[in-house]
Write a protein that holds these residues in place. Structure first.
Motif, PDB file in Angstrom:
ATOM      1  N   PHE A 201       0.693   9.174   5.981  1.00 36.49           N
ATOM      2  CA  PHE A 201      -0.196   9.536   7.086  1.00 36.49           C
ATOM      3  C   PHE A 201      -1.571  10.013   6.641  1.00 36.49           C
ATOM      4  O   PHE A 201      -2.366  10.477   7.438  1.00 36.49           O
ATOM      5  CB  PHE A 201       0.398  10.638   7.978  1.00 36.49           C
ATOM      6  N   ASP A 202      -1.837   9.978   5.362  1.00 32.04           N
ATOM      7  CA  ASP A 202      -3.135  10.468   4.914  1.00 32.04           C
ATOM      8  C   ASP A 202      -3.482   9.814   3.591  1.00 32.04           C
ATOM      9  O   ASP A 202      -2.750   9.965   2.609  1.00 32.04           O
ATOM     10  CB  ASP A 202      -3.088  11.996   4.748  1.00 32.04           C
ATOM     11  N   GLU A 203      -4.569   9.081   3.567  1.00 32.12           N
ATOM     12  CA  GLU A 203      -4.989   8.514   2.290  1.00 32.12           C
ATOM     13  C   GLU A 203      -6.498   8.468   2.200  1.00 32.12           C
ATOM     14  O   GLU A 203      -7.193   8.330   3.208  1.00 32.12           O
ATOM     15  CB  GLU A 203      -4.378   7.129   2.085  1.00 32.12           C
ATOM     16  N   LYS A 204      -6.982   8.642   0.989  1.00 32.62           N
ATOM     17  CA  LYS A 204      -8.426   8.584   0.729  1.00 32.62           C
ATOM     18  C   LYS A 204      -8.607   7.831  -0.573  1.00 32.62           C
ATOM     19  O   LYS A 204      -8.500   8.400  -1.657  1.00 32.62           O
ATOM     20  CB  LYS A 204      -8.998  10.005   0.594  1.00 32.62           C
ATOM     21  N   TYR A 205      -8.819   6.549  -0.478  1.00 33.28           N
ATOM     22  CA  TYR A 205      -9.132   5.774  -1.671  1.00 33.28           C
ATOM     23  C   TYR A 205      -9.705   4.435  -1.246  1.00 33.28           C
ATOM     24  O   TYR A 205      -9.582   4.033  -0.082  1.00 33.28           O
ATOM     25  CB  TYR A 205      -7.881   5.564  -2.538  1.00 33.28           C
ATOM     26  N   THR A 206     -10.364   3.766  -2.185  1.00 23.99           N
ATOM     27  CA  THR A 206     -10.895   2.436  -1.923  1.00 23.99           C
ATOM     28  C   THR A 206     -10.381   1.507  -3.022  1.00 23.99           C
ATOM     29  O   THR A 206      -9.650   1.941  -3.912  1.00 23.99           O
ATOM     30  CB  THR A 206     -12.437   2.424  -1.963  1.00 23.99           C
ATOM     31  N   LEU A 207     -10.768   0.265  -2.944  1.00 21.18           N
ATOM     32  CA  LEU A 207     -10.372  -0.678  -3.992  1.00 21.18           C
ATOM     33  C   LEU A 207     -11.004  -0.315  -5.331  1.00 21.18           C
ATOM     34  O   LEU A 207     -10.543  -0.720  -6.384  1.00 21.18           O
ATOM     35  CB  LEU A 207     -10.762  -2.111  -3.593  1.00 21.18           C
ATOM     36  N   GLN A 208     -12.093   0.481  -5.254  1.00 19.14           N
ATOM     37  CA  GLN A 208     -12.776   0.860  -6.490  1.00 19.14           C
ATOM     38  C   GLN A 208     -12.185   2.129  -7.108  1.00 19.14           C
ATOM     39  O   GLN A 208     -12.577   2.524  -8.195  1.00 19.14           O
ATOM     40  CB  GLN A 208     -14.276   1.083  -6.219  1.00 19.14           C
ATOM     41  N   THR A 209     -11.276   2.758  -6.390  1.00 22.17           N
ATOM     42  CA  THR A 209     -10.691   4.002  -6.889  1.00 22.17           C
ATOM     43  C   THR A 209      -9.959   3.762  -8.208  1.00 22.17           C
ATOM     44  O   THR A 209      -9.150   2.845  -8.320  1.00 22.17           O
ATOM     45  CB  THR A 209      -9.730   4.594  -5.848  1.00 22.17           C
ATOM     46  N   ARG A 210     -10.278   4.607  -9.208  1.00 21.89           N
ATOM     47  CA  ARG A 210      -9.706   4.383 -10.535  1.00 21.89           C
ATOM     48  C   ARG A 210      -8.519   5.305 -10.796  1.00 21.89           C
ATOM     49  O   ARG A 210      -7.597   4.949 -11.516  1.00 21.89           O
ATOM     50  CB  ARG A 210     -10.775   4.588 -11.613  1.00 21.89           C
ATOM     51  N   ILE A 211      -8.577   6.526 -10.284  1.00 20.73           N
ATOM     52  CA  ILE A 211      -7.450   7.442 -10.437  1.00 20.73           C
ATOM     53  C   ILE A 211      -6.895   7.750  -9.051  1.00 20.73           C
ATOM     54  O   ILE A 211      -7.624   8.207  -8.171  1.00 20.73           O
ATOM     55  CB  ILE A 211      -7.871   8.763 -11.128  1.00 20.73           C
ATOM     56  N   LYS A 212      -5.630   7.452  -8.859  1.00 16.14           N
ATOM     57  CA  LYS A 212      -5.033   7.639  -7.531  1.00 16.14           C
ATOM     58  C   LYS A 212      -3.822   8.542  -7.654  1.00 16.14           C
ATOM     59  O   LYS A 212      -2.818   8.174  -8.260  1.00 16.14           O
ATOM     60  CB  LYS A 212      -4.623   6.265  -6.990  1.00 16.14           C
ATOM     61  N   TYR A 213      -3.945   9.740  -7.105  1.00 19.16           N
ATOM     62  CA  TYR A 213      -2.802  10.655  -7.051  1.00 19.16           C
ATOM     63  C   TYR A 213      -1.993  10.304  -5.818  1.00 19.16           C
ATOM     64  O   TYR A 213      -2.538  10.130  -4.730  1.00 19.16           O
ATOM     65  CB  TYR A 213      -3.285  12.103  -6.984  1.00 19.16           C
ATOM     66  N   MET A 214      -0.687  10.175  -5.984  1.00 21.27           N
ATOM     67  CA  MET A 214       0.133   9.783  -4.840  1.00 21.27           C
ATOM     68  C   MET A 214       1.528  10.386  -4.949  1.00 21.27           C
ATOM     69  O   MET A 214       1.975  10.763  -6.032  1.00 21.27           O
ATOM     70  CB  MET A 214       0.203   8.255  -4.754  1.00 21.27           C
ATOM     71  N   THR A 215       2.196  10.485  -3.816  1.00 17.22           N
ATOM     72  CA  THR A 215       3.569  10.976  -3.859  1.00 17.22           C
ATOM     73  C   THR A 215       4.467   9.879  -4.410  1.00 17.22           C
ATOM     74  O   THR A 215       4.194   8.691  -4.230  1.00 17.22           O
ATOM     75  CB  THR A 215       4.051  11.388  -2.468  1.00 17.22           C
ATOM     76  N   ASP A 216       5.553  10.261  -5.054  1.00 14.32           N
ATOM     77  CA  ASP A 216       6.418   9.240  -5.638  1.00 14.32           C
ATOM     78  C   ASP A 216       7.056   8.362  -4.559  1.00 14.32           C
ATOM     79  O   ASP A 216       7.275   7.167  -4.766  1.00 14.32           O
ATOM     80  CB  ASP A 216       7.468   9.855  -6.578  1.00 14.32           C
ATOM     81  N   GLY A 217       7.299   8.965  -3.396  1.00 16.17           N
ATOM     82  CA  GLY A 217       7.844   8.176  -2.288  1.00 16.17           C
ATOM     83  C   GLY A 217       6.890   7.064  -1.871  1.00 16.17           C
ATOM     84  O   GLY A 217       7.311   5.976  -1.481  1.00 16.17           O
ATOM     85  N   MET A 218       5.607   7.340  -1.993  1.00 16.25           N
ATOM     86  CA  MET A 218       4.593   6.367  -1.600  1.00 16.25           C
ATOM     87  C   MET A 218       4.630   5.139  -2.516  1.00 16.25           C
ATOM     88  O   MET A 218       4.559   4.006  -2.052  1.00 16.25           O
ATOM     89  CB  MET A 218       3.226   7.050  -1.694  1.00 16.25           C
ATOM     90  N   ILE A 219       4.752   5.371  -3.808  1.00 11.84           N
ATOM     91  CA  ILE A 219       4.727   4.243  -4.738  1.00 11.84           C
ATOM     92  C   ILE A 219       6.050   3.476  -4.663  1.00 11.84           C
ATOM     93  O   ILE A 219       6.084   2.262  -4.849  1.00 11.84           O
ATOM     94  CB  ILE A 219       4.383   4.699  -6.186  1.00 11.84           C
ATOM     95  N   VAL A 220       7.129   4.175  -4.340  1.00 15.48           N
ATOM     96  CA  VAL A 220       8.414   3.487  -4.142  1.00 15.48           C
ATOM     97  C   VAL A 220       8.322   2.554  -2.933  1.00 15.48           C
ATOM     98  O   VAL A 220       8.838   1.440  -2.943  1.00 15.48           O
ATOM     99  CB  VAL A 220       9.572   4.499  -3.980  1.00 15.48           C
ATOM    100  N   ARG A 221       7.594   3.008  -1.903  1.00 19.27           N
ATOM    101  CA  ARG A 221       7.341   2.145  -0.732  1.00 19.27           C
ATOM    102  C   ARG A 221       6.515   0.918  -1.146  1.00 19.27           C
ATOM    103  O   ARG A 221       6.788  -0.190  -0.716  1.00 19.27           O
ATOM    104  CB  ARG A 221       6.563   2.904   0.336  1.00 19.27           C
ATOM    105  N   GLU A 222       5.488   1.162  -1.962  1.00 21.44           N
ATOM    106  CA  GLU A 222       4.612   0.066  -2.379  1.00 21.44           C
ATOM    107  C   GLU A 222       5.363  -0.987  -3.175  1.00 21.44           C
ATOM    108  O   GLU A 222       5.003  -2.161  -3.177  1.00 21.44           O
ATOM    109  CB  GLU A 222       3.439   0.603  -3.214  1.00 21.44           C
ATOM    110  N   LEU A 223       6.418  -0.530  -3.822  1.00 21.95           N
ATOM    111  CA  LEU A 223       7.264  -1.413  -4.613  1.00 21.95           C
ATOM    112  C   LEU A 223       7.803  -2.572  -3.770  1.00 21.95           C
ATOM    113  O   LEU A 223       8.040  -3.667  -4.270  1.00 21.95           O
ATOM    114  CB  LEU A 223       8.433  -0.586  -5.143  1.00 21.95           C
ATOM    115  N   MET A 224       7.996  -2.320  -2.506  1.00 19.64           N
ATOM    116  CA  MET A 224       8.587  -3.340  -1.637  1.00 19.64           C
ATOM    117  C   MET A 224       7.608  -4.472  -1.349  1.00 19.64           C
ATOM    118  O   MET A 224       8.010  -5.630  -1.275  1.00 19.64           O
ATOM    119  CB  MET A 224       9.023  -2.718  -0.319  1.00 19.64           C
ATOM    120  N   SER A 225       6.327  -4.133  -1.194  1.00 20.57           N
ATOM    121  CA  SER A 225       5.360  -5.183  -0.902  1.00 20.57           C
ATOM    122  C   SER A 225       4.728  -5.739  -2.179  1.00 20.57           C
ATOM    123  O   SER A 225       4.235  -6.853  -2.200  1.00 20.57           O
ATOM    124  CB  SER A 225       4.273  -4.651   0.033  1.00 20.57           C
TER     125      SER A 225
END
Length: 758
Positions: A201-225
């Motif tokens: 529900f909250d994100e602040k980044y662009t395609l140019q973002t080089r360092i992205k802090y994220m919750t582990d649940g978020m990256i597990v979700r990204e794993l699906m796509s």
DNA sequence: ACAATGGGT
């Protein structure tokens, strides 16, 4: 200083979260009788050696050689830093790569960076060198070493990351967002540009973002796509020692992903494979678990980094505290009256304790002499709004002492400026599964003592700590006790039971087949960010899918679609806050009746699920006509928690997106004919069902427990032949929450149940 | 006859 001894606990959660249920990215699946392909990350094989260093774990002054690297952690004693002298002094490594400061504030910030243990000596060079050389690096950094903020920047400032993004995963939302803000400042770029974050529900980044802090649940979700996570060139798994199901799942997947991506890289020259960018993995842990992670990644290199910059003095209470909330309050006033300025952070297990302490603190602080600084009390827990949680980071007003009351949300990777004292009740809450065979078959959420590593983490939030746990229990006795318990309960069996139970639930829902392979239905279910029983219910509400994917374990589908209704109900159930508020101020009798009357207004004879639907429909009517103010008044009048509704709305939008992806019509409605709604819910809640007993209680269909309907349910005083429920809560008795009456016939028709009864 | 909820998508 005496060495405090701390109880070593058997952590049931470690068994439940054992690394055994993992599904590899290549579709391999769990076999209960096979040994996992990879090294087991769970604590089952806890080596004796681990216990010994832990006893020294809370000594306050760790001396560790900066940048000292050891291959494969062979000499464990060196980690305790017996007498190794520190080799500080050479402040190399900040020359060429450091950004030019553009203001005095930034100069100060850069100076702070240079003062971090990780920046000193040859540590930075060694670190960058090792990560460059190895595919996987395990970094064991003590609290306060600066690893979480600095390592990603070092990677960025060297050429390791290439043009890809560096992902840094965190177990907590606030950690991800506050770290991104901090590192953004250090990089002197606006948040969301070079450094960004992504949490639900909250994100602040662009395609140019080089360092992205994220919750582990978020990256597990990204794993699906994005199954190979190609966006990222480096993935830093921080706080890996927390060992949740998600981090274990992530590590298992990363291993497979790296093999694929880096193999493709090797074959590139031969023109065989597509161009895949290679992946670097950095696992960061604050505890001695590092060895396990190293073994898991084929004996990856372990690098140790010295810890905190300021020594922590730990005071223990003289005796065991039974009323830890009261003890915390008294300790706070001791600090407040006797000690120099500095903010206080108090760790408590849950919201209830936080609220009760908040009340007593604010009562007593108003009665203090005005010569004392005033006290600003700030609660912090996950189910509070992000805005309220963010308030703890605001600077302390003049002549004020900030007092933060937090759950373990504040335990890792966050730095609250100004905090000088930590009061630790030594308690936390954790979900534990109570196995069916020991009379359970449901989750419990119980308060327990924290682990050693948690205690160290908590201490790391400040310069001084008062710990309220008792140091008096002899360590040896506890080990003995735990061994006895392990024997009595047959530890190997226990470690597998929850897994079996989870698999059974998934099988019952039709998500996996008899070989424990994910079915097409299961694949669809996994896309919804809700619990399996709820995603199953949503899918059941769409006639086309449930008929096409129905396996032998699924009864005939309902004839009429009701996806719209199911999305509304499941999103409210998934919301972290309660829909109906009790106003439990002073007038206890009148408030309970007012809550009851609010519920009666929307009450549906079939129970809580359709009562939710009625309430949301009424709310939507009001919000479509009325002003914001009228909406708020309406919520107040009917004891409806608007925050639950707004959160549910956001969840609902996510669910609608998933429906669209799957080609389901999220607008499919049954209108006023609500029969199909309960039928759909029945598909998901088939394991959460119970039958009426002669004495008025209910008995689980799929377990032996006697359960009662929760007093907060609209079904509390009803006696119906059969019920389904959202969950069981265990207090003095076992209560079913979120209850609806259901026709007995539905379950008779369900093959999984009729089979069982036969 | 009486209500207990950490963290994550």
């Amino acid at each position: 200083m005496s060495v405090p001894q701390k109880r070593k606990h058997i952590r049931t959660a470690d068994f439940r979260h054992g690394a055994k249920l993992h599904k590899g990215a290549n579709g391999s699946h769990y076999h209960p009788h096979k040994k996992p392909r990879y090294v087991d990350l769970s604590d089952d094989d806890l080596p004796q050696s681990r216990k010994k260093p832990e006893m020294n774990g809370t000594t306050s002054h760790h001396k560790m050689v900066n940048g000292h690297t050891l291959k494969n952690a062979k000499s464990k004693h060196e980690r305790n830093g017996q007498a190794s002298p520190s080799v500080n002094g050479i402040s190399a490594g900040e020359g060429s790569t450091t950004k030019k400061p553009n203001s005095s504030a930034n100069t100060q910030l850069q100076e702070q960076r240079r003062q971090l243990p990780i920046a000193k000596g040859m540590c930075r060079e060694a670190l960058v060198e090792e990560i460059k050389k190895n595919d996987v690096t395990v970094l064991l950094g003590e609290t306060g070493s600066g690893k979480t903020t600095q390592v990603p920047q070092y990677l960025l400032e060297s050429d390791i990351a290439g043009t890809g993004t560096i992902a840094v995963t965190q177990p907590r939302r606030v950690a991800a967002t506050s770290l991104a803000a901090r590192v953004s400042k250090e990089q002197a770029t606006p948040l969301g540009t070079r450094v960004g974050y992504a949490v639900r529900f909250d994100e602040k980044y662009t395609l140019q973002t080089r360092i992205k802090y994220m919750t582990d649940g978020m990256i597990v979700r990204e794993l699906m796509s994005d199954p190979l996570l190609l966006k990222y060139s480096v993935i830093v798994v921080d706080e890996a020692h927390e060992r949740t199901l998600r981090t274990d799942l992530l590590l298992a997947n990363l291993k497979t992903i790296q093999r694929k991506r880096n193999a493709a890289e090797d074959a590139k020259g031969k023109g065989k494979a597509d161009k895949l960018n290679p992946l670097k993995i950095v696992v960061m842990s604050a505890t001695l678990d590092a060895e396990k992670f190293s073994r898991f990644f084929h004996n990856a290199k372990i690098i140790y980094v010295k810890g905190r910059q300021h020594p922590v003095t730990i005071y223990h209470s003289a005796e065991s505290q039974i009323d830890y909330v009261d003890a915390a309050m008294r300790t706070f006033f001791q600090i407040h009256i006797d000690q120099p300025p500095g903010d206080v952070l108090i760790f408590l297990p849950g919201q209830e304790d936080i609220e009760s302490l908040q009340k007593s603190l604010s009562f007593f602080t108003t009665h203090l002499p005005t010569t004392n600084p005033s006290v600003l009390i700030l609660p912090m827990y996950a189910s509070q709004s992000p805005t309220s949680n963010a308030k703890v980071f605001d600077p302390t007003p003049p002549n004020t002492r900030k007092c933060i009351l937090a759950t373990n949300i504040a335990e890792t990777s966050i730095t609250i400026p100004g905090v000088k004292y930590v009061i630790d009740t030594g308690k936390c809450k954790e979900k534990q599964y109570l196995a069916r065979d020991s009379g359970g078959g449901f989750d419990t959420l119980l308060t327990r003592d924290i682990t050693k590593s948690s205690a160290m983490q908590r201490a790391g939030r400040a310069g001084r700590e008062v710990r309220l746990s008792s140091p008096l229990i002899p360590f040896s006795l506890l080990i003995k006790h735990d061994t006895q318990r392990a024997k009595a309960e047959n530890i190997n069996l226990i470690s597998h039971l929850p897994v079996y139970s989870a698999l059974k639930t998934l099988w019952l829902l039709g998500a996996i087949d008899k070989d424990q392979k994910l079915t097409p239905l299961g694949r669809q279910m996994a896309l919804f960010p809700v619990e399996p029983h709820l995603s199953r219910s949503i899918l059941a509400s769409s006639p086309t899918t449930s008929s096409s994917s129905s396996s032998s374990s699924v009864p005939p589908t309902s004839s009429q679609g009701c996806t719209k209704e199911l999305l509304t109900i499941t999103s409210v159930i998934s919301s972290s806050s309660k829909l109906f508020l009790d106003i439990s101020t002073s007038t206890s009798t009148s408030s309970s009746s007012s809550t009851a009357s609010a519920r009666i207004k929307f009450k549906h004879p079939s129970g809580d699920h359709l009562t939710i639907l009625n309430t949301v429909r009424a709310y939507d009517d009001i919000s479509s006509q009325g002003s914001k103010h009228e909406r708020k008044e309406w919520c107040k009048k009917h004891c409806v928690n608007e925050r639950a509704l707004t959160e549910a709305k956001k969840i609902r939008e996510q669910l609608v997106d998933v429906c669209r992806k799957l080609g389901l019509d999220p607008e499919l409605s049954c209108g006023e004919n609500e029969g199909p709604v309960l039928a759909s819910l029945g598909y998901g809640l088939v394991g959460n069902s119970a039958f009426l007993q002669p004495d008025g209680s209910y008995k689980q269909t799929m377990g032996h427990s006697i359960i009662k309907i929760h007093p907060g349910s609209t079904m509390m005083n009803e006696k119906v032949p059969a019920i389904i429920y959202d969950e069981l809560v265990y207090t003095n008795q076992i209560y079913a929450r979120g209850v609806s009456a259901i026709g007995k016939n539905f379950f008779v028709k369900h093959p999984a149940l009729s089979q069982r009864q036969a």
